[in-house]
Design a protein around this motif. Structure first.
Motif, short mmCIF file in Angstrom:
data_model
loop_
_atom_site.label_atom_id
_atom_site.label_comp_id
_atom_site.label_asym_id
_atom_site.label_seq_id
_atom_site.Cartn_x
_atom_site.Cartn_y
_atom_site.Cartn_z
N LEU A 57 -1.61 -1.30 -7.85
CA LEU A 57 -0.72 -2.46 -7.83
C LEU A 57 -1.01 -3.33 -9.03
CD1 LEU A 57 1.42 -3.88 -5.96
CD2 LEU A 57 -0.46 -5.29 -5.14
N ASN A 58 0.04 -3.76 -9.71
CA ASN A 58 -0.13 -4.72 -10.81
C ASN A 58 -0.86 -5.95 -10.27
OD1 ASN A 58 0.27 -6.73 -12.78
ND2 ASN A 58 2.18 -5.80 -13.45
N PRO A 59 -1.99 -6.34 -10.87
CA PRO A 59 -2.79 -7.44 -10.33
C PRO A 59 -2.02 -8.73 -10.06
CG PRO A 59 -4.00 -6.33 -12.07
CD PRO A 59 -2.61 -5.74 -12.07
N LYS A 60 -0.95 -8.96 -10.80
CA LYS A 60 -0.21 -10.22 -10.60
C LYS A 60 0.52 -10.26 -9.26
CE LYS A 60 4.19 -9.24 -13.01
NZ LYS A 60 5.05 -9.65 -14.14
N TYR A 61 0.64 -9.09 -8.60
CA TYR A 61 1.32 -9.05 -7.32
C TYR A 61 0.35 -8.99 -6.13
CZ TYR A 61 5.55 -8.06 -10.01
OH TYR A 61 6.61 -8.14 -10.89
N GLY A 94 0.81 -1.21 0.00
CA GLY A 94 0.00 0.00 0.00
C GLY A 94 0.84 1.26 0.00
N ASN A 95 1.90 1.26 0.77
CA ASN A 95 2.79 2.41 0.81
C ASN A 95 3.51 2.62 -0.51
OD1 ASN A 95 2.56 3.69 3.40
ND2 ASN A 95 3.52 1.90 4.33
N LEU A 96 3.91 1.54 -1.16
CA LEU A 96 4.61 1.67 -2.45
C LEU A 96 3.67 2.22 -3.53
CD1 LEU A 96 6.80 -1.57 -2.39
CD2 LEU A 96 7.56 0.79 -2.14
N ILE A 97 2.39 1.86 -3.47
CA ILE A 97 1.42 2.42 -4.42
C ILE A 97 1.40 3.95 -4.30
CG2 ILE A 97 -1.06 2.62 -4.95
CD1 ILE A 97 -1.31 -0.34 -4.02
N LEU A 98 1.53 4.45 -3.09
CA LEU A 98 1.44 5.89 -2.82
C LEU A 98 2.77 6.62 -2.96
CD1 LEU A 98 -0.82 5.72 0.35
CD2 LEU A 98 -1.53 6.34 -1.97
N PHE A 122 -14.67 6.48 9.22
CA PHE A 122 -13.81 7.64 9.40
C PHE A 122 -14.33 8.82 8.59
CE2 PHE A 122 -11.43 3.68 9.36
CZ PHE A 122 -10.73 3.71 10.56
N GLU A 123 -14.00 10.01 9.07
CA GLU A 123 -14.25 11.23 8.29
C GLU A 123 -12.91 11.78 7.82
OE1 GLU A 123 -15.84 15.84 8.75
OE2 GLU A 123 -16.20 14.39 10.37
N ILE A 124 -12.81 12.06 6.52
CA ILE A 124 -11.61 12.69 5.98
C ILE A 124 -11.68 14.17 6.30
CG2 ILE A 124 -10.23 13.09 3.91
CD1 ILE A 124 -10.50 10.13 4.71
N VAL A 125 -10.68 14.69 7.00
CA VAL A 125 -10.68 16.08 7.43
C VAL A 125 -9.96 16.98 6.44
CG1 VAL A 125 -10.05 17.64 9.32
CG2 VAL A 125 -10.81 15.32 9.84
N GLU A 126 -8.97 16.46 5.73
CA GLU A 126 -8.22 17.22 4.74
C GLU A 126 -8.09 16.42 3.46
OE1 GLU A 126 -5.13 19.78 7.54
OE2 GLU A 126 -4.53 17.79 6.86
N ASP A 127 -8.02 17.11 2.33
CA ASP A 127 -7.82 16.44 1.04
C ASP A 127 -6.54 15.62 1.08
OD1 ASP A 127 -9.99 17.96 0.40
OD2 ASP A 127 -9.04 19.08 -1.23
N GLY A 128 -6.55 14.48 0.39
CA GLY A 128 -5.36 13.65 0.34
C GLY A 128 -5.54 12.47 -0.59
N VAL A 129 -4.65 11.50 -0.48
CA VAL A 129 -4.71 10.28 -1.29
C VAL A 129 -4.45 9.09 -0.38
CG1 VAL A 129 -3.80 9.04 -3.29
CG2 VAL A 129 -3.86 11.54 -3.32
N ILE A 130 -5.26 8.05 -0.53
CA ILE A 130 -5.11 6.85 0.29
C ILE A 130 -5.04 5.62 -0.60
CG2 ILE A 130 -6.39 7.90 2.20
CD1 ILE A 130 -8.77 6.09 1.45
N ALA A 131 -4.59 4.52 -0.03
CA ALA A 131 -4.64 3.21 -0.69
C ALA A 131 -5.11 2.19 0.35
CB ALA A 131 -3.28 2.81 -1.25
N ILE A 132 -6.09 1.37 -0.04
CA ILE A 132 -6.65 0.36 0.86
C ILE A 132 -6.19 -1.01 0.38
CG2 ILE A 132 -8.77 -0.62 1.80
CD1 ILE A 132 -10.13 2.08 1.04
N THR A 133 -5.56 -1.77 1.27
CA THR A 133 -5.01 -3.08 0.91
C THR A 133 -5.40 -4.11 1.96
OG1 THR A 133 -2.92 -2.66 2.06
CG2 THR A 133 -3.04 -1.98 -0.25
N GLY A 134 -5.04 -5.36 1.70
CA GLY A 134 -5.33 -6.44 2.64
C GLY A 134 -6.65 -7.10 2.36
N SER A 135 -7.35 -7.53 3.41
CA SER A 135 -8.63 -8.21 3.28
C SER A 135 -9.69 -7.24 2.75
CB SER A 135 -9.07 -8.75 4.64
OG SER A 135 -10.35 -9.31 4.57
N ASP A 136 -10.56 -7.74 1.90
CA ASP A 136 -11.63 -6.92 1.31
C ASP A 136 -12.80 -6.81 2.29
OD1 ASP A 136 -13.56 -5.65 -0.16
OD2 ASP A 136 -13.43 -6.97 -1.90
N MET A 137 -12.94 -5.66 2.94
CA MET A 137 -14.05 -5.41 3.86
C MET A 137 -15.06 -4.44 3.26
SD MET A 137 -12.11 -5.26 7.54
CE MET A 137 -10.90 -6.53 7.99
#
Length: 327
Positions: free
Chosen positions: A167-171, A41-45, A63-78
């Motif tokens: 992330l490249n899907p193969k990884y 996730g960190n490498l994506i960003l 969560f509430e986003i308080v400031e504009d930014g960019v995130i990446a969500i990884t791991g288990s699909d919730m």
């Protein structure tokens, strides 16, 4: 900044490799349970791959986003959503102030999700790490899991051009319900502590994860009595699992207390009076934290030290792949 609306089951600030160098003082390394998801996730960003992120166990958080930014969500699909709209995982997503980021719960496979943030979470380092150690109540955000109305600061970063990277899907790691863990035997093993047939059982039998599973240890189903090569622990105690106290081979120790094996992990004990019959290799530690308590199984696979070193080198080489992140 991010404000917690609902902390769910457990949300922590964790980094990788955690708080190293203090086991001799009884302090576990802590760190991300699924270090692979956090690092990807960190490498994506474009962050450093070990930067601190939010670790969500089980889900049910908001969560509430308080400031504009960019995130990446990884791991288990919730089933993450922003303003009730489904958002992709393993991808850099632009977020705006006022957005509501919501997670459902763990699904068919995997138990932990990570929210990595461009610029990294801004909490004080404690002994070289931002990771939370729940069982010591230090590090991370005030040494505890996040709760309603907590506000998490984020380091400022120029995030232009980051949104849309993926992330490249193969990884993308495979999340399953029976986790194969490559494991090295020892230090307390055949022939002094465990029989050959006992070790054969250990390396051939899928073992269900107990509901008694947390960041310190994942308990597994009991081993049979023929597991033991001795009748008692001698000077260590009455049960053959007892030994005179010594350091545990953390992280990834297969510790046996009575007839109950446990996988000692992030916040686990650094020493004690029970045998450690094997050790999960570094490259497979991420799988332990994705095992769903009371549902999933683990199967230990016997490997050599040379295999472990090779796997670790291959993992580090993967992080340097030119096609790891696309877009």
């Amino acid at each position: 900044m991010i404000k917690v609306i609902n902390g769910g089951i457990e949300v922590l600030v964790e980094d990788w490799p955690g708080r190293l160098g203090y086991m001799g003082l009884g302090m576990a390394a802590a760190g991300a349970m699924d270090n692979l998801a956090l690092q990807l996730g960190n490498l994506i960003l474009g962050n450093k791959k070990g930067d601190a992120a939010l670790e969500i166990a089980g889900g049910y958080c908001q969560f509430e986003i308080v400031e504009d930014g960019v995130i990446a969500i990884t791991g288990s699909d919730m089933s993450p959503t922003i303003n009730e709209s489904v958002v992709p995982m393993w991808e850099a997503i632009a977020v705006k102030a006022g957005d509501i980021l919501k997670f459902s719960h763990f699904g068919q496979a995997g138990f932990r999700t990570y929210v990595c943030i461009a610029g990294e979470i801004d909490v004080p380092e404690y002994l070289g790490s931002k990771s939370t150690c729940l069982f010591g109540s230090y590090g991370g955000f005030e040494g505890r899991k996040l709760a309603k109305d907590d506000v998490i600061k984020v380091n400022k970063k120029d995030a232009s051009g980051i949104a849309g990277r993926k992330l490249n899907p193969k990884y993308i790691p495979e999340y399953v319900n029976e986790w194969e863990l490559r494991t090295i035997p020892g230090p307390n093993s055949v022939p002094d502590y465990v029989t050959e047939s006992g070790m054969d059982y250990l390396f051939s039998t899928p073992m269900k994860i107990s509901h008694n599973a947390n960041r310190a240890a994942y308990r597994l189903q009991e081993v049979p009595d023929y597991f033991w090569a001795r009748e008692d622990g001698g000077k260590g105690g009455s049960h053959p699992s007892n030994i005179v106290d010594h350091g545990y081979n953390m992280r990834g120790a297969v510790n046996v207390t009575g007839n109950t094996p446990s996988l000692l992990i992030a916040d686990g004990p650094t020493l004690g009076g029970f045998v450690c019959v094997a050790n999960v290799i570094n490259a497979d530690l991420w799988k332990i934290g994705q095992g769903i308590p009371a549902r999933d199984k683990v199967k230990l696979k016997l490997v050599t030290v040379e295999d472990a070193i090779k796997a670790r080198k291959e993992r580090e080489a993967m992080f340097e792949s030119v096609d790891l992140v696309i877009g």
